[in-house]
Design an enzyme around this catalytic site. Sequence first.
Site: not given
Ligand SMILES: NCc1[nH]cc(CCC(=O)O)c1CC(=O)O
Length: 314
Positions: A81-82, A129-130, A147, A153, A240
């Site tokens: 997702k990153d 998004r959240r 962050r 966190r 993103c």
């Molecule tokens: N944004 C950072 C990030 N990138 C991936 C994850 C979690 C692991 C994943 O999605 O595979 C997280 C932490 C989160 O969003 O709580």
Amino acid sequence: MQILRIATRKSPLALWQSEHVAAALRAAHPGLEVTLVPMSTRGDEVLDRSLAAIGGKGLFLKELELAMQRGEADCAVHSLKDVPMELEPGFVLPAILERADYADAFVSNRYNGIDELPQGAIVGTASLRRQAQLCARRPDLVLRDLRGNVNTRLGKLDAGEYDAIVLACAGLQRLGFDARIRARLDSPQWLPAPAQGAIAIECRDDDPATAALCSVLDHAPTRTCVEAERAMNRALHGSCHVPVAAFAELRGERLHLQGLVGSAHDGHSVRAQDEASAQHAERLGIAVAQALLDQGAGALIAAEAEPDTGPFRS
Ligand SMILES: NCc1[nH]cc(CCC(=O)O)c1CC(=O)O
């Protein structure tokens, strides 16, 4: 003996994911030596400003890609997702591992879910998004930026800065924090980030030997699902820092995709869903993106996409 060097960020979650991939590669290839090359990235260092404002895209990948280009590492492990929707030219993803829990988690020391929060409660998340989904469900909540890596966190929650925070279940589970998940925020009421929960391996496209070693970890059903989610996000321009959520699942031969674009400010959101044969994942993603645009998603994205408006990603 053959050696494979994995470039990785240094956060506890990144190290866990890279160790996980290393162990799976060792098991798949007896005799292969697998080592980690931990590195800092700009995305890890810049915590005081909006990541979007300093050029969000690919911030967590750049240094790892440079290390592969310099020949200091053979591949890199990422949370998919990153990873930007358009991969840097010269790189490929030879493996997308089986997805872990895709859902977001509601984490609080006092409340069991979003609906239990008192009027005006403070909820921490840096993700548009959240924020958009929280605001749509509970317009009274006060949303505050949050962050840092997963451990940081949780520390801020425990220090009393927030009544609740929202994180990915997958990250919490990987780090042994399952017990902190007070509620899973599940589809269809709540949608995750495109590709949330999936780990990807990246390597140079002129290194077929590394790609072949890594490809044994590829999980075809996960690849199909995240292809649809990422195609949707790409068609929406999905950098993103827009509030875009997507979730695809296979039901037999059929691939189902739900998408959402929202506003982190007024709680307005649009949703769409569709299904197709599993062979047409990309086309399905584009179709759902079009359905969202037909309902006005373009204006929502434009409203959030101004530089410096805020935090980033999910
Ligand atoms: N944004 C950072 C990030 N990138 C991936 C994850 C979690 C692991 C994943 O999605 O595979 C997280 C932490 C989160 O969003 O709580």
